[in-house]
Design an enzyme around this catalytic site. Structure first.
Site, mmCIF file in Angstrom:
data_model
loop_
_atom_site.group_PDB
_atom_site.id
_atom_site.type_symbol
_atom_site.label_atom_id
_atom_site.label_comp_id
_atom_site.label_asym_id
_atom_site.label_seq_id
_atom_site.Cartn_x
_atom_site.Cartn_y
_atom_site.Cartn_z
ATOM 1 N N HIS A 70 0.881 -1.183 0.000
ATOM 2 C CA HIS A 70 0.000 0.000 0.000
ATOM 3 C C HIS A 70 0.913 1.225 0.000
ATOM 4 O O HIS A 70 1.621 1.492 0.964
ATOM 5 C CB HIS A 70 -0.920 -0.001 1.233
ATOM 6 C CG HIS A 70 -2.007 -1.025 1.128
ATOM 7 N ND1 HIS A 70 -2.529 -1.669 2.222
ATOM 8 C CD2 HIS A 70 -2.664 -1.522 0.053
ATOM 9 C CE1 HIS A 70 -3.466 -2.514 1.821
ATOM 10 N NE2 HIS A 70 -3.574 -2.441 0.514
ATOM 11 N N ARG A 72 0.971 4.442 0.295
ATOM 12 C CA ARG A 72 1.095 5.587 1.203
ATOM 13 C C ARG A 72 1.713 5.221 2.545
ATOM 14 O O ARG A 72 1.937 6.102 3.377
ATOM 15 C CB ARG A 72 -0.275 6.228 1.427
ATOM 16 C CG ARG A 72 -1.264 5.358 2.181
ATOM 17 C CD ARG A 72 -2.620 6.044 2.182
ATOM 18 N NE ARG A 72 -3.670 5.222 2.790
ATOM 19 C CZ ARG A 72 -4.951 5.566 2.799
ATOM 20 N NH1 ARG A 72 -5.333 6.684 2.225
ATOM 21 N NH2 ARG A 72 -5.860 4.804 3.355
ATOM 22 N N GLU A 73 1.979 3.945 2.766
ATOM 23 C CA GLU A 73 2.505 3.508 4.061
ATOM 24 C C GLU A 73 4.032 3.642 4.062
ATOM 25 O O GLU A 73 4.769 2.663 4.119
ATOM 26 C CB GLU A 73 2.024 2.075 4.335
ATOM 27 C CG GLU A 73 0.499 2.010 4.389
ATOM 28 C CD GLU A 73 -0.081 0.596 4.416
ATOM 29 O OE1 GLU A 73 0.679 -0.385 4.379
ATOM 30 O OE2 GLU A 73 -1.318 0.488 4.488
ATOM 31 N N ARG A 128 -3.184 4.697 -2.106
ATOM 32 C CA ARG A 128 -2.818 3.399 -1.528
ATOM 33 C C ARG A 128 -2.883 2.261 -2.541
ATOM 34 O O ARG A 128 -2.381 1.178 -2.299
ATOM 35 C CB ARG A 128 -3.702 3.073 -0.321
ATOM 36 C CG ARG A 128 -5.133 2.741 -0.644
ATOM 37 C CD ARG A 128 -5.906 2.296 0.594
ATOM 38 N NE ARG A 128 -6.449 0.950 0.442
ATOM 39 C CZ ARG A 128 -6.489 0.062 1.420
ATOM 40 N NH1 ARG A 128 -5.998 0.330 2.598
ATOM 41 N NH2 ARG A 128 -7.017 -1.120 1.210
ATOM 42 N N ASN A 145 -3.947 -5.743 -1.855
ATOM 43 C CA ASN A 145 -4.105 -6.720 -0.777
ATOM 44 C C ASN A 145 -5.517 -7.308 -0.751
ATOM 45 O O ASN A 145 -5.960 -7.869 0.256
ATOM 46 C CB ASN A 145 -3.764 -6.093 0.577
ATOM 47 C CG ASN A 145 -3.499 -7.134 1.642
ATOM 48 O OD1 ASN A 145 -3.050 -8.247 1.337
ATOM 49 N ND2 ASN A 145 -3.786 -6.805 2.907
ATOM 50 N N ARG A 146 -6.233 -7.162 -1.854
ATOM 51 C CA ARG A 146 -7.528 -7.840 -2.024
ATOM 52 C C ARG A 146 -7.559 -8.584 -3.365
ATOM 53 O O ARG A 146 -8.593 -9.060 -3.771
ATOM 54 C CB ARG A 146 -8.686 -6.824 -2.012
ATOM 55 C CG ARG A 146 -8.824 -6.004 -0.748
ATOM 56 C CD ARG A 146 -9.341 -6.846 0.409
ATOM 57 N NE ARG A 146 -9.638 -6.035 1.586
ATOM 58 C CZ ARG A 146 -8.727 -5.568 2.446
ATOM 59 N NH1 ARG A 146 -7.443 -5.853 2.271
ATOM 60 N NH2 ARG A 146 -9.089 -4.841 3.487
ATOM 61 N N HIS A 197 2.925 -3.992 6.391
ATOM 62 C CA HIS A 197 2.084 -2.812 6.177
ATOM 63 C C HIS A 197 2.255 -1.863 7.366
ATOM 64 O O HIS A 197 2.927 -2.171 8.326
ATOM 65 C CB HIS A 197 0.604 -3.215 6.129
ATOM 66 C CG HIS A 197 0.235 -4.112 4.999
ATOM 67 N ND1 HIS A 197 -0.746 -3.785 4.103
ATOM 68 C CD2 HIS A 197 0.684 -5.327 4.613
ATOM 69 C CE1 HIS A 197 -0.876 -4.756 3.208
ATOM 70 N NE2 HIS A 197 -0.017 -5.706 3.500
ATOM 71 N N SER A 198 1.596 -0.723 7.298
ATOM 72 C CA SER A 198 1.427 0.112 8.475
ATOM 73 C C SER A 198 0.029 0.724 8.349
ATOM 74 O O SER A 198 -0.492 0.816 7.233
ATOM 75 C CB SER A 198 2.500 1.201 8.526
ATOM 76 O OG SER A 198 2.269 2.184 7.549
ATOM 77 N N TYR A 199 -0.617 1.178 9.371
ATOM 78 C CA TYR A 199 -0.175 1.292 10.721
ATOM 79 C C TYR A 199 -1.305 0.764 11.605
ATOM 80 O O TYR A 199 -2.446 0.819 11.180
ATOM 81 C CB TYR A 199 0.077 2.786 11.049
ATOM 82 C CG TYR A 199 -1.177 3.636 11.025
ATOM 83 C CD1 TYR A 199 -1.788 4.071 12.217
ATOM 84 C CD2 TYR A 199 -1.819 3.970 9.824
ATOM 85 C CE1 TYR A 199 -2.952 4.832 12.201
ATOM 86 C CE2 TYR A 199 -2.984 4.709 9.805
ATOM 87 C CZ TYR A 199 -3.537 5.145 11.001
ATOM 88 O OH TYR A 199 -4.696 5.884 10.993
ATOM 89 N N TYR A 249 -10.607 -7.560 10.726
ATOM 90 C CA TYR A 249 -11.890 -7.695 10.048
ATOM 91 C C TYR A 249 -11.782 -8.775 8.979
ATOM 92 O O TYR A 249 -10.688 -9.251 8.661
ATOM 93 C CB TYR A 249 -12.327 -6.378 9.394
ATOM 94 C CG TYR A 249 -11.245 -5.615 8.679
ATOM 95 C CD1 TYR A 249 -10.466 -6.205 7.681
ATOM 96 C CD2 TYR A 249 -10.997 -4.286 8.997
ATOM 97 C CE1 TYR A 249 -9.482 -5.495 7.022
ATOM 98 C CE2 TYR A 249 -10.008 -3.566 8.342
ATOM 99 C CZ TYR A 249 -9.257 -4.183 7.361
ATOM 100 O OH TYR A 249 -8.285 -3.481 6.716
ATOM 101 N N GLU A 271 1.311 -4.867 10.779
ATOM 102 C CA GLU A 271 0.909 -3.454 10.712
ATOM 103 C C GLU A 271 1.849 -2.735 11.663
ATOM 104 O O GLU A 271 1.830 -2.988 12.868
ATOM 105 C CB GLU A 271 -0.539 -3.267 11.182
ATOM 106 C CG GLU A 271 -1.588 -3.869 10.285
ATOM 107 C CD GLU A 271 -1.878 -3.036 9.052
ATOM 108 O OE1 GLU A 271 -1.390 -1.887 8.978
ATOM 109 O OE2 GLU A 271 -2.564 -3.536 8.160
#
Lengths: 310, 93
Positions: A70, A72-73, A128, A145-146, A197-199, A249, A271
């Site tokens: 992603h 923007r991380e 992202r 990531n999907r 990943h973050s965060y 989730y 994360e």
């Protein structure tokens, strides 16, 4: 500024894609016979998907780490750069890492989504997704990531191109995902896969797309506990851990659900650190502490993988 | 270049499942242009959401009406991005 050596690189600062790619090339140049660069594919916009390979022998099983799918991380790509330098610095100095590298290759993809990363540096800091256009929509990109072939299209991913969690038209539709899929399949001996990943400070294991516990849940849970304990020992950063679906989730089409279903038992996703004040704009002075503490957890996972061959 | 002047990031703390459901409803209002950095999932986890300036009044009114607690995590996102950019350039210099 020309990077003359990876010693000159400022690990406590955020860097552009070109700077990270220069760092990668420099690290390879400085460590012939140990570090090499593999290009596993090209992004939608034609950028190389660079993977660093740390290897001390032929035909070894592999440990995979990727950072920053992603875009923007930013702290994840920055941490990945720090990990790369840490590996070359500690090899032959740290007995545990040396032992790991004497048995396993480490693969590290620092910028997993280069198009998105470039976009965050030039056009939209909050991007992202990937940068592939969606047919019939003005909205760009897919949540990488999907997009994996694990419960693809199920609950916990969007079918709407404008959603931040758009899964894409089909599994592996994104070249950034497909390249890793092809690499993992062709390698055939990846024994641990860690996607960073973050965060929000979590260490997660499969599954995300189903409530059914994975068959190794007990072991993965205990290893997560061990890794998180190691991580917390440095700065007392508190992590949650558990399966994706129970800890955050339901998410279908996720990276480590696919890798686990491919037979990679030690599949985890991180994360990283959350100061509770900055979200994705974590200040650069947090990069090194984040990377340092995460490294301890990574070492715990890699050591466990080495000590428990399968 | 897309900028984020006036965008705020709110850290919302839901007290119960009903509030989580309300936040999920809020997230479905596409016209608000909300960007959930951390989704409404469970009361044990905070919810972080980037709210464009034009939607701030609506979102705050919604949260206030339903007595959902929130704090402003980032006052002005663009200020923080500018600061980040300054740090990067300073470090290079």
């Amino acid at each position: 500024l020309q990077l003359r050596s990876t010693e000159d690189y400022n690990y406590a600062n955020y860097h552009t894609l070109n700077e990270i790619n220069s760092f990668i090339d420099m690290l390879v140049q400085e460590n012939p016979g140990f570090v090499s660069k593999i290009v596993i594919g090209k992004s939608y916009e034609g950028r190389p998907l660079n993977v660093l390979k740390f290897s001390t022998g032929a035909n070894r099983p592999g440990l995979w780490i990727d950072t920053g799918i992603h875009s923007r991380e930013w702290v994840t790509q920055a941490s990945g750069t720090w990990f790369a330098k840490k590996i070359v610095t500690d090899y032959r100095r740290d007995a545990e890492l040396t032992d790991i590298l004497n048995k396993y290759d480490i693969f590290l993809e620092i910028v997993t989504n280069p198009d998105g990363f470039q976009f965050t540096h030039t056009t939209n800091r909050m991007w992202r997704k990937t940068r592939k256009p969606n047919s019939g929509s003005s909205c760009i990109g897919v949540d990488p990531n999907r997009n994996w072939d694990a419960g693809f299209g199920g609950a916990g991913a969007s079918s709407t191109p404008c959603s931040e969690t758009y899964r894409g038209p089909s599994a592996n539709s994104e070249p950034e995902v497909k390249a890793i899929v092809d690499f993992v399949k062709s390698h055939g001996k990846i024994k641990a896969f860690v996607s960073i990943h973050s965060y929000s400070q979590m260490l997660l294991y499969p599954y995300g797309y189903t409530q059914t516990p994975c068959k190794d849940q007990a072991e993965l849970h205990e290893l997560a506990r061990k890794a998180v304990t190691a991580l917390s020992s440095l700065y007392n950063t508190q992590y949650r851990f558990g399966s994706i679906i129970n800890t955050i989730y339901q998410a279908s089409g996720g990276t480590i659900d696919w890798t686990y279903n491919q037979g990679i038992k030690y599949s985890y996703t991180f994360e990283l650190r959350d100061t509770g004040r900055y979200g994705f704009i974590l200040p650069a002075n947090q990069i090194i502490p984040t990377a340092q503490e995460t490294w301890l957890a990574l070492m715990a996972i890699m050591k466990h993988t080495k000590d428990n061959p399968y | 270049k897309e900028t984020f002047e006036g965008h705020q990031v709110l850290r919302i703390t839901a007290l119960n499942e009903a509030q989580i459901n309300l936040l999920k409803e809020l997230s479905e209002n596409e016209h608000l242009g909300l960007d959930f950095w951390m989704d409404p999932v469970d009361v044990s986890l905070p919810v972080d959401v980037r709210v464009p300036f034009n939607s701030l009044q609506d979102v705050r009114a919604f949260l206030g009406y339903h007595e959902i607690h929130y704090e402003i995590m980032i006052q002005d996102l663009q200020d923080l991005i500018n600061e980040e950019q300054r740090e990067i350039l300073q470090s290079k210099a």
